[in-house]
Enzyme design. Structure first.
Site, PDB file in Angstrom:
ATOM      1  N   ALA A 155       0.839  -1.202   0.000  1.00  0.00           N
ATOM      2  CA  ALA A 155       0.000   0.000   0.000  1.00  0.00           C
ATOM      3  C   ALA A 155       0.874   1.253   0.000  1.00  0.00           C
ATOM      4  CB  ALA A 155      -0.932  -0.011   1.209  1.00  0.00           C
ATOM      5  N   GLU A 186      -6.587  12.177  -1.977  1.00  0.00           N
ATOM      6  CA  GLU A 186      -6.647  11.238  -3.088  1.00  0.00           C
ATOM      7  C   GLU A 186      -7.998  11.361  -3.771  1.00  0.00           C
ATOM      8  OE1 GLU A 186      -5.518   7.300  -1.941  1.00  0.00           O
ATOM      9  OE2 GLU A 186      -3.551   7.923  -1.205  1.00  0.00           O
ATOM     10  N   HIS A 200      -7.295  -0.543 -10.243  1.00  0.00           N
ATOM     11  CA  HIS A 200      -6.617   0.729 -10.001  1.00  0.00           C
ATOM     12  C   HIS A 200      -6.290   1.358 -11.348  1.00  0.00           C
ATOM     13  CE1 HIS A 200      -3.893   3.791  -8.536  1.00  0.00           C
ATOM     14  NE2 HIS A 200      -4.260   3.501  -7.304  1.00  0.00           N
ATOM     15  N   ARG A 219     -12.220   5.761  -8.478  1.00  0.00           N
ATOM     16  CA  ARG A 219     -11.341   4.901  -9.269  1.00  0.00           C
ATOM     17  C   ARG A 219     -12.058   4.197 -10.421  1.00  0.00           C
ATOM     18  NH1 ARG A 219      -7.683   2.076  -4.502  1.00  0.00           N
ATOM     19  NH2 ARG A 219      -6.392   3.901  -4.073  1.00  0.00           N
ATOM     20  N   HIS A 261      -6.928  -4.514  -8.519  1.00  0.00           N
ATOM     21  CA  HIS A 261      -6.255  -3.959  -7.344  1.00  0.00           C
ATOM     22  C   HIS A 261      -6.869  -4.399  -6.018  1.00  0.00           C
ATOM     23  CE1 HIS A 261      -3.903  -1.233  -4.969  1.00  0.00           C
ATOM     24  NE2 HIS A 261      -4.935  -0.495  -4.617  1.00  0.00           N
ATOM     25  N   ARG A 309     -14.284   0.911  -3.571  1.00  0.00           N
ATOM     26  CA  ARG A 309     -13.594   1.389  -2.367  1.00  0.00           C
ATOM     27  C   ARG A 309     -13.073   2.811  -2.533  1.00  0.00           C
ATOM     28  NH1 ARG A 309      -8.005   1.184  -0.683  1.00  0.00           N
ATOM     29  NH2 ARG A 309      -7.544   0.211  -2.700  1.00  0.00           N
TER      30      ARG A 309
END
Length: 430
Positions: A52, A118, A234, A275, A336, A371
């Site tokens: 990570a 992010e 990802h 994402r 991912h 997520r």
């Protein structure tokens, strides 16, 4: 490390299958008189927790609850379980404080924690250690676990199956990966912390040994599993023609200003969207251009930030022949993270007594259908701790640790939508 010796039909209070951040966190929160075995399929650093990069979320301040909650729900397409999302956010600050007490070196600014942002976050609320936060956290947890006299940590050991008796889990069947020996181990409680499913995919950021073992044994024994199709890609992994695990270029890069561009040098998507949305946009652009990749331009981040915050990424790009300080770098989406998994409640309990599931192996509803960046380390640590506390309390009044369908809300939370979530937030904030 050398293999810990196990005897045939050995007995432990707890067997933990997986030595990533979830498995180690649970082990460290067990009472010191609780005898536990922690196994992992590969070496002790072959868990995705070590990989990570970006960081770990935390409630920035008391006024951040609404936006953090809504960001998580929106990223998950409002299919999240509100109870688990709230629990995670409410316990986030104490979790960071505990990690600091264990020696984790989060970045600091003027004597206080530094925060980055992010994709899909409405504000900076992610604490980090350079671009290797997972390694920083997991290595400290592992070091503490190896010092605990009640914990036996055994690498290169594969779980082949679980043992059951009258519908309850009573241990595991293990294989020594070096000798090939197969042996049963009895346990009062068994914890599945086997990580995700990336080893099943051609392009993945995961270690190849992560093949959904916890999911497989659960399906075999009729333990409830949810959303096996909820798999996150990802958007930005380093393009290479070689085989094996894909190297991830952290979402924090885009949070700090990096641009996604096509072969003409044009931006084609808002880089801070969730994402799944960014991944879809990249695939569309690749198809339109007939290309195997798009490019990420890191230069807007600034050389000083790139070298101080993202040294691992800059060095890896250089190793692959790309000077990220001067030129855009080719990237493509890769598998991912797994949002589905073994159904578990707020205490990690599954639908089989004495069987727990934590971390990426489980589906407790925190993530919904997608997520939110940097929620995974936080979720794994918090619910692993709660599972350890539940195990330490012993059996319930009925004599067995029971899956709490009411706390989980079963599938009713799937009916959430933005309006109902916002009404709930407003009501609680009054």
């Amino acid at each position: 490390m050398e293999h810990a010796q196990l005897q045939l039909n050995a007995k432990y209070d707890v067997v933990i299958v997986g030595a990533g951040v979830a498995g180690l966190s649970l082990a460290l929160h067990l009472p010191e008189d609780c005898r536990a075995l922690v196994i992992c399929k590969g070496g002790l650093e072959e868990s995705d927790s070590f990989l990570a990069q970006g960081g770990i979320c935390v409630l920035h301040d008391k006024n951040d609850f609404r936006s953090y909650y809504e960001d998580t729900m929106r990223a998950g397409h409002f299919e999240n379980n509100p109870a688990t999302v709230k629990c995670m956010i409410e316990h986030s600050r104490e979790t960071i404080d505990e990690l600091l007490s264990l020696g984790v070196r989060f970045a600091m600014e003027n004597g206080a924690l530094a925060y980055t942002r992010e994709g899909a976050h409405s504000r900076p609320r992610i604490v980090f250690h350079e671009d290797c936060t997972g390694k920083e956290i997991t290595s400290h947890l592992l070091a503490h676990a190896l010092k605990r006299t009640n914990l036996t940590v055994r690498p290169y050991t594969t779980m082949l199956d679980i043992l059951t008796d009258n519908g309850s889990c009573c241990g595991v069947v293990l294989k020594d990966n070096k000798s090939g020996e197969i042996f049963p181990v009895r346990a009062g409680n068994t914890v599945l912390a086997t990580g995700g499913v990336g080893g099943l995919f051609r392009h993945s950021t995961n270690f190849r040994i992560l093949t959904g073992d916890g999911l497989a044994v659960s399906l075999r024994h009729g333990v409830a599993v949810d959303h096996a199709d909820y798999i996150q890609f990802h958007p930005t992994t380093l393009y290479t023609k070689g085989r094996g695990r894909r190297f991830l270029l952290s979402e924090s890069l885009r949070g700090e200003g990096a641009h996604l561009i096509n072969k003409k040098g044009e931006r084609f998507v808002d880089e801070l969207l969730p994402r799944d949305v960014v991944t879809e946009a990249i695939y569309r652009e690749m198809q339109k251009e007939g290309s195997d990749f798009v490019r990420i331009d890191l230069r807007p981040v600034g050389e000083e930030t790139l070298l101080s915050h993202f040294p691992t990424i800059v060095n890896r790009c250089k190793k692959e022949g790309y000077d990220a300080l001067k030129d855009p770098v080719p990237v493509l989406p890769s598998q991912h993270y797994f949002m589905g998994g073994v159904r578990s409640d707020l205490f990690g309990r599954t639908t089989m007594p004495h069987l727990y599931a934590v971390g990426e192996t489980c589906c407790n509803g925190v993530h919904g259908r997608n997520r939110l960046a940097s929620n995974s380390l936080l979720e794994a640590i918090i619910f692993a701790k709660r599972a350890a506390e539940d195990i330490a309390k012993g059996t319930s009044a009925e004599g067995e640790p029971q899956f709490n369908a009411e706390l989980y809300s079963d599938r009713r939370y799937m009916k959430n939508n933005r309006q109902t979530v916002l009404k709930e937030i407003n009501r609680e904030n009054k």
